[in-house]
Write an enzyme that holds these catalytic residues in place. Structure first.
Site, mmCIF file in Angstrom:
data_model
loop_
_atom_site.group_PDB
_atom_site.id
_atom_site.type_symbol
_atom_site.label_atom_id
_atom_site.label_comp_id
_atom_site.label_asym_id
_atom_site.label_seq_id
_atom_site.Cartn_x
_atom_site.Cartn_y
_atom_site.Cartn_z
ATOM 1 N N ARG A 154 -12.007 8.157 -1.936
ATOM 2 C CA ARG A 154 -12.236 9.151 -1.784
ATOM 3 C C ARG A 154 -13.871 10.233 -1.394
ATOM 4 O O ARG A 154 -14.395 9.727 -0.387
ATOM 5 C CB ARG A 154 -11.973 9.716 -2.661
ATOM 6 C CG ARG A 154 -12.009 11.679 -2.617
ATOM 7 C CD ARG A 154 -11.854 12.036 -3.973
ATOM 8 N NE ARG A 154 -10.553 11.860 -4.451
ATOM 9 C CZ ARG A 154 -10.194 11.906 -5.932
ATOM 10 N NH1 ARG A 154 -10.880 13.018 -6.543
ATOM 11 N NH2 ARG A 154 -8.389 11.314 -6.466
ATOM 12 N N ASP A 186 0.110 4.774 1.072
ATOM 13 C CA ASP A 186 0.008 6.223 1.951
ATOM 14 C C ASP A 186 -0.339 5.254 3.954
ATOM 15 O O ASP A 186 -0.755 4.786 3.507
ATOM 16 C CB ASP A 186 -1.939 6.527 2.295
ATOM 17 C CG ASP A 186 -1.894 7.146 0.446
ATOM 18 O OD1 ASP A 186 -1.072 7.793 -0.116
ATOM 19 O OD2 ASP A 186 -2.540 7.359 0.598
ATOM 20 N N ASN A 192 -4.319 9.467 -6.847
ATOM 21 C CA ASN A 192 -2.971 10.310 -6.678
ATOM 22 C C ASN A 192 -1.969 9.582 -6.441
ATOM 23 O O ASN A 192 -0.639 9.773 -6.575
ATOM 24 C CB ASN A 192 -2.899 11.689 -6.099
ATOM 25 C CG ASN A 192 -4.012 12.684 -6.528
ATOM 26 O OD1 ASN A 192 -4.053 12.681 -7.379
ATOM 27 N ND2 ASN A 192 -4.812 12.530 -4.814
ATOM 28 N N ASP A 196 -1.357 -0.450 5.860
ATOM 29 C CA ASP A 196 -1.552 0.348 7.518
ATOM 30 C C ASP A 196 -3.120 0.388 7.839
ATOM 31 O O ASP A 196 -3.083 0.833 8.824
ATOM 32 C CB ASP A 196 -0.743 1.213 7.714
ATOM 33 C CG ASP A 196 -1.568 2.440 6.544
ATOM 34 O OD1 ASP A 196 -1.997 2.065 5.884
ATOM 35 O OD2 ASP A 196 -1.308 3.263 7.330
ATOM 36 N N ASP A 242 1.130 -1.302 0.086
ATOM 37 C CA ASP A 242 -0.252 0.055 0.072
ATOM 38 C C ASP A 242 1.108 1.340 0.086
ATOM 39 O O ASP A 242 2.410 0.972 0.094
ATOM 40 C CB ASP A 242 -0.984 -0.045 1.508
ATOM 41 C CG ASP A 242 -2.103 0.824 1.741
ATOM 42 O OD1 ASP A 242 -2.357 1.876 0.518
ATOM 43 O OD2 ASP A 242 -1.619 1.999 2.480
ATOM 44 N N SER A 282 -5.594 4.810 -4.255
ATOM 45 C CA SER A 282 -5.425 6.148 -4.597
ATOM 46 C C SER A 282 -5.092 6.793 -5.645
ATOM 47 O O SER A 282 -4.377 6.269 -6.513
ATOM 48 C CB SER A 282 -4.439 6.964 -3.694
ATOM 49 O OG SER A 282 -4.714 8.368 -3.767
HETATM 50 P P1 B16 Z 1 -7.573 9.573 -3.250
HETATM 51 P P2 B16 Z 1 -4.320 4.070 0.346
HETATM 52 C C1 B16 Z 1 -5.555 5.703 -0.083
HETATM 53 O O1 B16 Z 1 -4.719 5.063 0.110
HETATM 54 C C2 B16 Z 1 -5.912 7.061 1.305
HETATM 55 O O2 B16 Z 1 -5.756 5.744 2.082
HETATM 56 C C3 B16 Z 1 -7.685 7.556 1.488
HETATM 57 O O3 B16 Z 1 -7.324 8.126 3.036
HETATM 58 C C4 B16 Z 1 -6.957 7.929 0.508
HETATM 59 O O4 B16 Z 1 -9.203 8.620 0.035
HETATM 60 C C5 B16 Z 1 -7.662 6.582 -1.079
HETATM 61 O O5 B16 Z 1 -6.638 6.502 -1.233
HETATM 62 C C6 B16 Z 1 -8.057 7.905 -2.121
HETATM 63 O O6 B16 Z 1 -6.964 9.024 -2.028
HETATM 64 O O7 B16 Z 1 -8.855 10.665 -2.832
HETATM 65 O O8 B16 Z 1 -5.886 10.468 -3.351
HETATM 66 O O9 B16 Z 1 -8.022 8.956 -4.380
HETATM 67 O O10 B16 Z 1 -4.215 3.827 1.585
HETATM 68 O O11 B16 Z 1 -4.540 2.608 -0.044
HETATM 69 O O12 B16 Z 1 -2.419 3.942 -0.734
HETATM 70 MG MG MG Z 2 -2.404 2.973 3.542
#
Ligand code: B16
Ligand code: MG
Length: 228
Positions: free
Chosen positions: A62, A24, A129, A181, A22, A127
């Site tokens: 999101r 984030d 992003n 995490d 993962d 994400s």
């Molecule tokens: P985005 P991961 C997740 O990333 C984040 O933990 C979560 O807080 C976020 O809402 C989600 O990505 C979507 O992200 O808005 O940038 O598309 O922990 O799966 O790496």
């Molecule tokens: Mg994460």
């Protein structure tokens, strides 16, 4: 001479050929940026939102995150789209200064070690992003594949994202270790039949086979040894 390694191998032989991280919260601390962006939006809208509540949103996409923050408040779709776009613009503002210095302690050393051992490495992040964060962290050349918020329809806790990553690596889930995490991420990995490493408090990731507080000082041998 101790016969422990040999005995352990006979008892439960595990062949690991891939690691799926993962993003984030494991490799970099963008979880804090997600929180700040949601908090800014919630403040603008006059909606209470705490850092403790944000823990529930780790790994959650999101739109589902926004629905959690709104706690049953009803808005027209164009307002929901506007709020998601605003949160994303704040988040993108925060991540634009990310550099290689923002890799969390131990992350780069473990990635280098895995690559040197011929283990395939993928990212499995919810994400949209993720690609930009990876580029800014400078870890693209270490990765064999990236599965992100655009890769599958059903996000964590469904196993689809990690199954997508394993397919990209051409490996079965049983030969991959997922490092996560978020409780939603551990749930997704278990549902997909992956080995699991949880990073963080046991209350959050205790369902994983192995738990570390973070990647600082964690070597490939520590993980593989603990999985036996
Ligand atoms: P985005 P991961 C997740 O990333 C984040 O933990 C979560 O807080 C976020 O809402 C989600 O990505 C979507 O992200 O808005 O940038 O598309 O922990 O799966 O790496
Ligand atoms: Mg994460």
């Amino acid at each position: 001479m101790s016969d422990t390694p040999y005995t352990a191998q006979i008892r439960n032989p595990i062949i690991v050929s891939g690691f799926i991280f993962d993003l984030d919260g494991e490799l970099t601390d963008t979880a804090e940026y997600h929180y700040r962006a949601w908090k800014r939006l919630a403040d603008e809208e006059g909606i209470p939102f705490s850092q403790q509540e944000n823990e529930t949103l780790l790994g959650i996409p999101r739109r589902e995150s926004l629905m959690f923050i709104l706690k049953g408040r009803v808005y027209p779709e164009d307002k929901i789209q506007d709020m998601m776009a605003r949160k994303n613009s704040y988040y993108r503002e925060y991540i634009k200064d990310i550099t290689q210095q923002d890799l969390l302690p131990g992350a780069k050393a473990l990635l280098d070690e895995l690559q040197a051992a011929g283990i395939k490495i993928a990212i499995g992040s919810a994400s949209k992003n993720a690609q930009e964060v990876i580029t800014r962290l400078g870890i693209g050349p270490l990765l064999d594949s990236i599965s992100d918020g655009y890769s599958v329809e059903r996000q964590k806790p469904a196993p689809d994202l990690f199954l997508h990553a394993a397919a990209q690596l051409n490996l079965s889930p049983a030969r991959c270790v997922v490092v996560e995490d978020a409780s939603a991420g551990i749930e997704a990995a278990i549902a997909g039949g992956f080995h699991t490493v949880g990073l963080g408090p046991v209350e959050r990731v205790g369902a994983a086979e192995v738990v570390f507080p973070n990647l600082d000082g964690v070597h490939m041998a520590d993980i593989l040894g603990a999985l036996m």
